[in-house]
Design an enzyme around this catalytic site. Structure first.
Site, PDB file in Angstrom:
ATOM      1  N   ILE A 120      27.493   1.522 -37.508  1.00 38.37           N
ATOM      2  CA  ILE A 120      26.790   1.324 -36.245  1.00 38.37           C
ATOM      3  C   ILE A 120      26.729   2.693 -35.581  1.00 38.37           C
ATOM      4  O   ILE A 120      27.728   3.410 -35.506  1.00 38.37           O
ATOM      5  CB  ILE A 120      27.519   0.288 -35.358  1.00 38.37           C
ATOM      6  CG1 ILE A 120      26.765   0.078 -34.035  1.00 38.37           C
ATOM      7  CG2 ILE A 120      28.958   0.663 -35.104  1.00 38.37           C
ATOM      8  CD1 ILE A 120      27.369  -1.031 -33.159  1.00 38.37           C
ATOM      9  N   SER A 121      25.552   3.105 -35.135  1.00 41.66           N
ATOM     10  CA  SER A 121      25.374   4.439 -34.564  1.00 41.66           C
ATOM     11  C   SER A 121      26.163   4.592 -33.267  1.00 41.66           C
ATOM     12  O   SER A 121      26.463   3.619 -32.568  1.00 41.66           O
ATOM     13  CB  SER A 121      23.894   4.706 -34.282  1.00 41.66           C
ATOM     14  OG  SER A 121      23.149   4.733 -35.470  1.00 41.66           O
ATOM     15  N   LYS A 122      26.470   5.833 -32.931  1.00 41.83           N
ATOM     16  CA  LYS A 122      27.093   6.116 -31.641  1.00 41.83           C
ATOM     17  C   LYS A 122      26.192   5.595 -30.524  1.00 41.83           C
ATOM     18  O   LYS A 122      24.968   5.762 -30.581  1.00 41.83           O
ATOM     19  CB  LYS A 122      27.275   7.621 -31.457  1.00 41.83           C
ATOM     20  CG  LYS A 122      28.233   8.290 -32.424  1.00 41.83           C
ATOM     21  CD  LYS A 122      28.289   9.781 -32.141  1.00 41.83           C
ATOM     22  CE  LYS A 122      29.231  10.498 -33.084  1.00 41.83           C
ATOM     23  NZ  LYS A 122      29.294  11.956 -32.794  1.00 41.83           N
TER      24      LYS A 122
END
Length: 274
Positions: A120-122
């Site tokens: 999951i992206s920042k």
């Protein structure tokens, strides 16, 4: 009452020639070169605005708005200023998209594993990319295509800033995980698709915005073809200096304008389904 099912759709391996907006429920034709399949019909959920909030899992104390507000203040300090994007980040409970064991890190500005070698992206990167997609606009975007649903977090954020969102995932396990994560929120403007994101989704084109959560050696031509005139595409891509950078493509009546921004690190863009 149980939440109604999310829309879901299985894509074919080659996009059809006709590009009108599909009706719902919809059925895709099988690829001429591939095996015949019977994709499930698209189903319509019930609208809910703002996001309906499911009950908090036992042992997870992350449902406080104050926790999300603190995360958003940090993202704002990094330079994200679009009011609609900041409001969407405050509204979406990120801890519901990660494993319970990682929930205490959900509101840190860090990427987290979601399985199958993906992350999951920042939240800061999510905010930055969606702000680039919305740049110059204060009203909602029209139809948006997301390449790489992952766990569904960015799709949920996009659902707040766009009137309609198509999100495509090539990994069946993640597609199913996103369905489960998003089901309680009853997002009537979000369509989940299982298929090859490198092909885009021509039946939903043209798109006001396209955003990708994986980076390849270049921007696939299919994405640019499916972008509306006046639309913007935001994706990581390997640049001429051999590193992955954030790239913005704007489509105009006379051609495309490509702008390369800061260095980023995303999982590789791959073709096919798995």
């Amino acid at each position: 009452m149980p939440a109604p099912p999310l829309r879901t759709l299985t894509t074919s391996s080659s996009p059809p020639a006709v590009r009108p907006r599909p009706g719902f429920p919809a059925r895709l034709e099988p690829s001429a070169s591939g095996p015949r399949t019977s994709p499930p019909a698209l189903t319509r959920g019930q609208p809910a605005a703002p996001l309906a909030r499911p009950s908090t899992p036992s042992g997870v104390g992350m449902d406080s708005q104050a926790v999300r507000a603190a995360m958003v203040r940090k993202i704002e300090a990094q330079g994200v200023s679009h009011a609609g994007v900041l409001a969407a980040l405050r509204a979406v409970e990120r801890h519901r998209f990660v494993d319970t064991a990682l929930a205490n890190q959900a509101y840190e500005d860090t990427s987290l594993p979601i399985g199958l070698g993906q992350t999951i992206s920042k939240p800061g990167v999510v905010g930055r990319m969606i702000e680039l997609l919305c740049q110059g606009r204060h009203d909602k975007l029209g139809r948006v295509l997301e390449i790489g649903t992952g766990c569904g977090y960015q799709a949920a954020v996009l659902s707040h800033v766009a009137r309609e969102v198509y999100s495509i995932e090539r990994l069946k396990g993640l597609h199913e995980k996103a369905r489960e994560n998003l089901r309680p929120f009853r997002l009537s403007n979000l369509h989940l698709l299982f298929g090859d994101g490198m092909l885009g989704y021509a039946r939903g084109a043209p798109y006001a915005g396209i955003i990708a959560a994986a980076g390849g050696n270049d921007i696939p031509a299919a994405w640019i073809d499916q972008l509306a005139v006046g639309g913007r595409l935001v994706a990581p891509a390997v640049t001429s200096v051999g590193r992955q950078n954030l790239v913005v493509v704007e489509k105009t009546a006379t051609g495309v304008v490509r702008t390369e921004l800061e260095a980023v690190l995303f999982v590789p863009l791959k073709s096919g389904i798995a």
